[in-house]
Design an enzyme around this catalytic site. Structure first.
Site, PDB file in Angstrom:
ATOM      1  N   GLY A  48      -2.077   3.789   0.968  1.00  0.00           N
ATOM      2  CA  GLY A  48      -1.063   2.863   0.467  1.00  0.00           C
ATOM      3  C   GLY A  48       0.215   3.517  -0.029  1.00  0.00           C
ATOM      4  O   GLY A  48       1.303   2.948   0.072  1.00  0.00           O
ATOM      5  N   GLU A 103       2.212   6.371  -6.856  1.00  0.00           N
ATOM      6  CA  GLU A 103       1.349   5.265  -6.435  1.00  0.00           C
ATOM      7  C   GLU A 103       2.153   4.078  -5.918  1.00  0.00           C
ATOM      8  O   GLU A 103       3.319   3.894  -6.286  1.00  0.00           O
ATOM      9  CB  GLU A 103       0.488   4.793  -7.617  1.00  0.00           C
ATOM     10  N   ASP A 104       1.513   3.277  -5.075  1.00  0.00           N
ATOM     11  CA  ASP A 104       2.114   2.040  -4.617  1.00  0.00           C
ATOM     12  C   ASP A 104       1.927   0.929  -5.648  1.00  0.00           C
ATOM     13  O   ASP A 104       2.855   0.220  -5.983  1.00  0.00           O
ATOM     14  CB  ASP A 104       1.537   1.614  -3.255  1.00  0.00           C
ATOM     15  N   ASP A 107      -3.466  -1.819 -10.211  1.00  0.00           N
ATOM     16  CA  ASP A 107      -4.084  -3.138 -10.350  1.00  0.00           C
ATOM     17  C   ASP A 107      -5.010  -3.095 -11.563  1.00  0.00           C
ATOM     18  O   ASP A 107      -4.558  -3.264 -12.693  1.00  0.00           O
ATOM     19  CB  ASP A 107      -4.818  -3.443  -9.037  1.00  0.00           C
ATOM     20  N   LYS A 135       0.461  -4.608 -11.985  1.00  0.00           N
ATOM     21  CA  LYS A 135       0.055  -5.966 -12.362  1.00  0.00           C
ATOM     22  C   LYS A 135      -0.513  -5.903 -13.773  1.00  0.00           C
ATOM     23  O   LYS A 135      -1.705  -5.664 -13.956  1.00  0.00           O
ATOM     24  CB  LYS A 135      -1.036  -6.481 -11.413  1.00  0.00           C
ATOM     25  N   PHE A 156      -2.209 -11.475  -4.905  1.00  0.00           N
ATOM     26  CA  PHE A 156      -2.445 -10.466  -3.884  1.00  0.00           C
ATOM     27  C   PHE A 156      -1.195 -10.305  -3.024  1.00  0.00           C
ATOM     28  O   PHE A 156      -0.727 -11.247  -2.399  1.00  0.00           O
ATOM     29  CB  PHE A 156      -3.642 -10.847  -3.002  1.00  0.00           C
ATOM     30  N   VAL A 157      -0.654  -9.115  -3.016  1.00  0.00           N
ATOM     31  CA  VAL A 157       0.595  -8.855  -2.299  1.00  0.00           C
ATOM     32  C   VAL A 157       0.383  -7.862  -1.159  1.00  0.00           C
ATOM     33  O   VAL A 157      -0.552  -7.065  -1.188  1.00  0.00           O
ATOM     34  CB  VAL A 157       1.691  -8.316  -3.251  1.00  0.00           C
ATOM     35  N   ASP A 163      -1.744  -3.257   2.155  1.00  0.00           N
ATOM     36  CA  ASP A 163      -2.298  -3.935   3.321  1.00  0.00           C
ATOM     37  C   ASP A 163      -3.232  -5.069   2.947  1.00  0.00           C
ATOM     38  O   ASP A 163      -3.729  -5.156   1.820  1.00  0.00           O
ATOM     39  CB  ASP A 163      -3.095  -2.937   4.164  1.00  0.00           C
ATOM     40  N   ARG A 169       1.250  -3.136   6.325  1.00  0.00           N
ATOM     41  CA  ARG A 169       1.750  -1.965   5.601  1.00  0.00           C
ATOM     42  C   ARG A 169       3.208  -1.656   5.943  1.00  0.00           C
ATOM     43  O   ARG A 169       3.929  -1.074   5.139  1.00  0.00           O
ATOM     44  CB  ARG A 169       0.907  -0.728   5.935  1.00  0.00           C
TER      45      ARG A 169
HETATM   46  P1  IMP Z   1      -7.214  -0.275  -8.999  1.00  0.00           P
HETATM   47  O1  IMP Z   1      -5.976  -0.068  -9.843  1.00  0.00           O
HETATM   48  O2  IMP Z   1      -8.255   0.779  -9.168  1.00  0.00           O
HETATM   49  O3  IMP Z   1      -7.758  -1.665  -9.174  1.00  0.00           O
HETATM   50  O4  IMP Z   1      -6.896  -0.169  -7.457  1.00  0.00           O
HETATM   51  C1  IMP Z   1      -5.631  -0.157  -6.958  1.00  0.00           C
HETATM   52  C2  IMP Z   1      -5.742  -0.153  -5.458  1.00  0.00           C
HETATM   53  O5  IMP Z   1      -6.200  -1.423  -4.984  1.00  0.00           O
HETATM   54  C3  IMP Z   1      -4.370   0.062  -4.859  1.00  0.00           C
HETATM   55  O6  IMP Z   1      -4.138   1.418  -4.627  1.00  0.00           O
HETATM   56  C4  IMP Z   1      -4.424  -0.779  -3.605  1.00  0.00           C
HETATM   57  O7  IMP Z   1      -4.939   0.007  -2.554  1.00  0.00           O
HETATM   58  C5  IMP Z   1      -5.382  -1.877  -3.931  1.00  0.00           C
HETATM   59  N1  IMP Z   1      -4.675  -3.126  -4.354  1.00  0.00           N
HETATM   60  C6  IMP Z   1      -4.599  -3.624  -5.598  1.00  0.00           C
HETATM   61  N2  IMP Z   1      -3.885  -4.769  -5.638  1.00  0.00           N
HETATM   62  C7  IMP Z   1      -3.483  -4.987  -4.366  1.00  0.00           C
HETATM   63  C8  IMP Z   1      -2.697  -6.044  -3.748  1.00  0.00           C
HETATM   64  O8  IMP Z   1      -2.193  -7.000  -4.370  1.00  0.00           O
HETATM   65  N3  IMP Z   1      -2.506  -5.928  -2.410  1.00  0.00           N
HETATM   66  C9  IMP Z   1      -3.018  -4.889  -1.670  1.00  0.00           C
HETATM   67  N4  IMP Z   1      -3.749  -3.901  -2.205  1.00  0.00           N
HETATM   68  C10 IMP Z   1      -3.995  -3.950  -3.540  1.00  0.00           C
HETATM   69 MG    MG Z   2      -3.553   2.758  -3.054  1.00  0.00          MG
END
Ligand code: IMP
Ligand code: MG
Length: 186
Positions: A48, A103-104, A107, A135, A156-157, A163, A169
């Site tokens: 990502g 990071e992208d 979450d 978020k 969800f974006v 993706d 992507r």
């Molecule tokens: P977390 O912070 O461990 O929950 O995971 C983050 C990862 O979940 C990101 O690096 C993305 O790959 C994926 N992710 C979280 N939210 C989204 C979304 O809204 N769209 C697409 N991928 C997401």
């Molecule tokens: Mg990621």
């Protein structure tokens, strides 16, 4: 790919390509100032963060090196857990390096929280976290994020590296995916 090309799949635009470009330049100037002469190691989490890394790094006017990790989190499909498996490890030695995680999106914060501990254990001299999107309402682990491009709602974006089922992507901006696309309510 442009928003026009996926007009049927996107409910609303969250961040435009112009917003992203403007914000990345601001973040680049800020990081340069904060690093005060250090040559950082930029670490991206595949896949990502590829788009973000490529664009952000090119705005930087200081020397940097780059490295990549591929991670997978255990657990069920819809919720990430704190348990992370390394699929592809770093090539560089992080010991004594000033690391910037690029990071992208953040979450739940689970993946990042694990990565922070991992890099600390390997002896990074300092660790900064930079993300295009966050978020706030979804965060379950409190991770100290140094640079945030945009705080966005808990939808969800897709786009700009993010993706759904491997798709979208290469969309230039970020938009909310229509629930109908992933089998939810319209
Ligand atoms: P977390 O912070 O461990 O929950 O995971 C983050 C990862 O979940 C990101 O690096 C993305 O790959 C994926 N992710 C979280 N939210 C989204 C979304 O809204 N769209 C697409 N991928 C997401
Ligand atoms: Mg990621």
């Amino acid at each position: 790919m442009e928003f026009d090309d996926v007009a049927d799949d996107i409910e609303r635009v969250v961040v435009t390509p112009e917003d992203i470009d403007r914000r990345l330049i601001e973040m680049a100037r800020q990081l340069e100032t904060d690093l005060s002469g250090e040559t950082p190691l930029l670490i991206g989490v595949l896949t990502g963060a590829v788009t973000m890394m490529a664009d952000f790094a090119r705005h930087l006017r200081i020397p940097v090196t780059m490295d990549w990790m591929a991670l997978s989190s255990y657990g069920n499909n819809t919720e990430s857990s704190g348990q992370v498996v390394v699929i592809k490890d770093l090539t560089e030695n992080v010991s004594g390096r000033h690391v910037v995680i690029v990071e992208d999106i953040i979450d739940s914060g689970n993946t990042l929280s694990w990565l922070l501990g991992h890099l600390e254990n390997r002896g990074a001299a300092s660790i900064k976290i930079l993300t295009l999107l966050r978020k706030p309402d979804a965060m379950v682990v409190d991770v100290p994020v140094d640079y945030v491009g945009f705080d966005i709602p808990n939808d969800f974006v897709v786009g700009y590296g993010l993706d759904y089922a491997g798709r979208y992507r290469h969309l230039r901006g970020v938009g909310v995916l229509k629930p109908a696309v992933y089998g939810g309510e319209a």
